[in-house]
Motif scaffolding. Sequence first.
Motif, PDB file in Angstrom:
ATOM      1  N   ASP A 273       0.869  -1.164   0.000  1.00  0.00           N
ATOM      2  CA  ASP A 273       0.000   0.000   0.000  1.00  0.00           C
ATOM      3  C   ASP A 273       0.915   1.225   0.000  1.00  0.00           C
ATOM      4  OD1 ASP A 273      -2.250   1.690   0.356  1.00  0.00           O
ATOM      5  OD2 ASP A 273      -1.854   1.722   2.507  1.00  0.00           O
ATOM      6  N   MET A 274       0.374   2.392  -0.322  1.00  0.00           N
ATOM      7  CA  MET A 274       1.230   3.583  -0.365  1.00  0.00           C
ATOM      8  C   MET A 274       1.065   4.447   0.880  1.00  0.00           C
ATOM      9  SD  MET A 274       1.574   6.509  -3.295  1.00  0.00           S
ATOM     10  CE  MET A 274       2.179   8.139  -2.922  1.00  0.00           C
ATOM     11  N   ALA A 362       5.394  -4.028  -6.241  1.00  0.00           N
ATOM     12  CA  ALA A 362       4.251  -3.282  -6.765  1.00  0.00           C
ATOM     13  C   ALA A 362       3.703  -2.386  -5.664  1.00  0.00           C
ATOM     14  CB  ALA A 362       3.159  -4.226  -7.277  1.00  0.00           C
ATOM     15  N   VAL A 363       3.124  -1.248  -6.054  1.00  0.00           N
ATOM     16  CA  VAL A 363       2.404  -0.386  -5.125  1.00  0.00           C
ATOM     17  C   VAL A 363       0.973  -0.271  -5.627  1.00  0.00           C
ATOM     18  CG1 VAL A 363       3.333   1.654  -6.338  1.00  0.00           C
ATOM     19  CG2 VAL A 363       2.232   1.919  -4.104  1.00  0.00           C
ATOM     20  N   LEU A 364       0.026  -0.646  -4.778  1.00  0.00           N
ATOM     21  CA  LEU A 364      -1.397  -0.579  -5.088  1.00  0.00           C
ATOM     22  C   LEU A 364      -2.011   0.412  -4.114  1.00  0.00           C
ATOM     23  CD1 LEU A 364      -2.147  -4.399  -5.553  1.00  0.00           C
ATOM     24  CD2 LEU A 364      -1.294  -2.751  -7.227  1.00  0.00           C
ATOM     25  N   SER A 365      -2.342   1.595  -4.614  1.00  0.00           N
ATOM     26  CA  SER A 365      -2.732   2.689  -3.734  1.00  0.00           C
ATOM     27  C   SER A 365      -4.173   3.110  -3.959  1.00  0.00           C
ATOM     28  CB  SER A 365      -1.803   3.890  -3.962  1.00  0.00           C
ATOM     29  OG  SER A 365      -2.249   5.018  -3.239  1.00  0.00           O
ATOM     30  N   GLY A 366      -4.832   3.411  -2.863  1.00  0.00           N
ATOM     31  CA  GLY A 366      -6.159   4.018  -2.935  1.00  0.00           C
ATOM     32  C   GLY A 366      -6.066   5.514  -3.081  1.00  0.00           C
ATOM     33  N   GLY A 367      -4.852   6.022  -3.377  1.00  0.00           N
ATOM     34  CA  GLY A 367      -4.640   7.457  -3.546  1.00  0.00           C
ATOM     35  C   GLY A 367      -4.735   7.875  -5.000  1.00  0.00           C
ATOM     36  N   PHE A 368      -3.760   8.641  -5.448  1.00  0.00           N
ATOM     37  CA  PHE A 368      -3.843   9.273  -6.761  1.00  0.00           C
ATOM     38  C   PHE A 368      -2.676   8.843  -7.630  1.00  0.00           C
ATOM     39  CE2 PHE A 368      -5.908  11.847  -3.580  1.00  0.00           C
ATOM     40  CZ  PHE A 368      -7.145  12.114  -4.157  1.00  0.00           C
ATOM     41  N   LEU A 369      -2.996   8.500  -8.887  1.00  0.00           N
ATOM     42  CA  LEU A 369      -2.012   7.935  -9.793  1.00  0.00           C
ATOM     43  C   LEU A 369      -0.831   8.860 -10.083  1.00  0.00           C
ATOM     44  CD1 LEU A 369      -1.307   5.454 -11.444  1.00  0.00           C
ATOM     45  CD2 LEU A 369      -2.602   6.426 -13.359  1.00  0.00           C
ATOM     46  N   PRO A 370      -1.018  10.192 -10.254  1.00  0.00           N
ATOM     47  CA  PRO A 370       0.144  11.033 -10.537  1.00  0.00           C
ATOM     48  C   PRO A 370       1.253  10.923  -9.490  1.00  0.00           C
ATOM     49  CG  PRO A 370      -1.876  12.255 -10.985  1.00  0.00           C
ATOM     50  CD  PRO A 370      -2.283  10.975 -10.331  1.00  0.00           C
ATOM     51  N   TYR A 383       5.581  -2.114 -10.488  1.00  0.00           N
ATOM     52  CA  TYR A 383       4.193  -1.862 -10.877  1.00  0.00           C
ATOM     53  C   TYR A 383       3.603  -0.777  -9.974  1.00  0.00           C
ATOM     54  CZ  TYR A 383       4.382  -6.314 -13.453  1.00  0.00           C
ATOM     55  OH  TYR A 383       4.724  -7.330 -14.304  1.00  0.00           O
ATOM     56  N   ALA A 384       2.754   0.070 -10.558  1.00  0.00           N
ATOM     57  CA  ALA A 384       2.087   1.124  -9.784  1.00  0.00           C
ATOM     58  C   ALA A 384       0.652   1.280 -10.279  1.00  0.00           C
ATOM     59  CB  ALA A 384       2.840   2.444  -9.912  1.00  0.00           C
ATOM     60  N   VAL A 431       3.816 -11.499  -0.997  1.00  0.00           N
ATOM     61  CA  VAL A 431       3.690 -10.816   0.294  1.00  0.00           C
ATOM     62  C   VAL A 431       2.969  -9.498   0.056  1.00  0.00           C
ATOM     63  CG1 VAL A 431       4.915  -9.800   2.259  1.00  0.00           C
ATOM     64  CG2 VAL A 431       5.822 -11.849   1.135  1.00  0.00           C
ATOM     65  N   ALA A 432       1.967  -9.195   0.888  1.00  0.00           N
ATOM     66  CA  ALA A 432       1.230  -7.933   0.781  1.00  0.00           C
ATOM     67  C   ALA A 432       1.365  -7.170   2.090  1.00  0.00           C
ATOM     68  CB  ALA A 432      -0.241  -8.193   0.471  1.00  0.00           C
ATOM     69  N   VAL A 433       1.698  -5.877   1.983  1.00  0.00           N
ATOM     70  CA  VAL A 433       1.943  -5.049   3.163  1.00  0.00           C
ATOM     71  C   VAL A 433       1.006  -3.844   3.117  1.00  0.00           C
ATOM     72  CG1 VAL A 433       3.673  -3.801   4.504  1.00  0.00           C
ATOM     73  CG2 VAL A 433       4.370  -5.713   3.049  1.00  0.00           C
ATOM     74  N   GLY A 434       0.270  -3.611   4.194  1.00  0.00           N
ATOM     75  CA  GLY A 434      -0.641  -2.471   4.241  1.00  0.00           C
ATOM     76  C   GLY A 434      -0.992  -2.109   5.667  1.00  0.00           C
ATOM     77  N   ASP A 435      -1.839  -1.086   5.805  1.00  0.00           N
ATOM     78  CA  ASP A 435      -2.186  -0.613   7.147  1.00  0.00           C
ATOM     79  C   ASP A 435      -3.675  -0.433   7.357  1.00  0.00           C
ATOM     80  OD1 ASP A 435      -2.706   2.785   7.332  1.00  0.00           O
ATOM     81  OD2 ASP A 435      -2.166   1.851   5.438  1.00  0.00           O
ATOM     82  N   GLY A 436      -4.470  -0.398   6.269  1.00  0.00           N
ATOM     83  CA  GLY A 436      -5.886  -0.092   6.413  1.00  0.00           C
ATOM     84  C   GLY A 436      -6.799  -1.241   6.089  1.00  0.00           C
TER      85      GLY A 436
END
Length: 490
Positions: A273-274, A362-370, A383-384, A431-436
């Motif tokens: 996650d980002m 890879a980064v899979l974010s619920g934020g903003f692509l830019p 990957y992003a 492996v997946a790493v996140g906080d939410g």
Amino acid sequence: MADQASPAKQARPSMSSSMRSSSFLNEHQQYRPPSKPENHYGIDTVVEDLQATAITHTPRQISPFNGIPSPENPPTIVESGLSHELSHPNCTPTPGTASATKLVATLFYKSTAPRISNAIPSPRRAASPQQPQSPKLAAADELPGNMAPSSSLDTFPLEPPGAEPEPLDHLYGSHISPMCITSFLHLMSTFPLPTGSTDLTSAHRCLKLDQDHGNHPLVVELTLAPAPSPDYLSLEDLRKHELIYRFEREWNVDVVLRHDTLWRRYPRLVVFDMDSTLITQEVIDLLAATIKDPPDLAARVADITHRAMLGELEFDSAFRERVKLLTGLPATIFEELRSVLDVTNGVRPLLRALKRLGVKTAVLSGGFLPLTSWLAGELGIDYAHANEVVIDKATGRLTGEVKGRIVGKERKCELLLEIAAKEGIALEQVVAVGDGANDLLMMDAAGLGVAWNAKPRVQMEASARLNGDSLLDLLYLFGFTSEEVEGLTA
């Protein structure tokens, strides 16, 4: 002057052989090895009496080496009051009987977040001068809000909540002490073993030392065989067991439990996650903070973000609601925020190590692509994926709309599966790493899901928890030692 005869040279005083065995030495000698003959008190005596002494030698019977120590008679080393049973390194378990039942427990001491004894003080009572008070409660002059559901006397509980266990690391050392390991092994011995197993064997090794404070262990890996009976307790339930949680609280540690499989040591894809993982902030909160009218907008957006991460709000609708509040922001704001992003401690050396190991990222974010794409390029991530917001071409400002599907919990899981399939990687090596809470589905799909300084629900649901100050600790879950980590990150 007449010459005087020079005096005769005095002989050096010495004790004869008979004097050495006199009653004076027998009576006043402080220490005499019991194995020596009574008439021998030194090498000179041995030499003097050698001719008069008959020396006989009886060959000592030496027991032949019986081969590798057996489970019935294992060698035992006693050190500092602890007894460790060792197995010979060349012993190979019977094929198919041990590898699938071994359990690996990695213990992380939380040195950056020491527990405070009696963290919830009595109301209107100052903390003991010997026991520092929790910063959050330093100014508290009444019962904290988390001690009761209401301030109304009608609903006030009749009894206060049970006291937290005393932090035992205060007594036995602010590290993973021998007593901590002993306590954990005793805890694990209370769970039923699989049918046909009678003994729990264990081995442990230190992965990381506190080089600044006496070289005490900070990360220790224990291997136990066999694992508790899956018919009684699955690994998922064992991770959530109340005894494990209490042990973590008592000793101020995080316990990560995994089956000892080949894939545990060889990951091939790590997905992050980002926000609040690769970076310490929430990007959408940073965007809201740039809007001064209305003045409470940043606080409103931050509250929605917090509730969504806790899982109290559905992520997709919460994200659309927050983006709507950002209507009118210039698109150039994404470039302006690049210098503000605070990369989490340990991320850069971690990604460098994963790259040297040939692991895809890879980064899979619920934020903003830019911002996500820019950060992935800066860190060397393969990957992003993130959300695309709609920008009015005429004004160059955000419209408050989101383009395409929102990268929420379902989409993150789908993207993880797509990347793994594209790279030909088995999920056991992901492996997946996140906080939410929006990271839980992808963490569940991966072979290992790691909650990084996560929200309470995520800490409970994830298969592993890390609550340190450096994301580099992730490498210890793969069994690397601190020396190997230094070599990978150099």
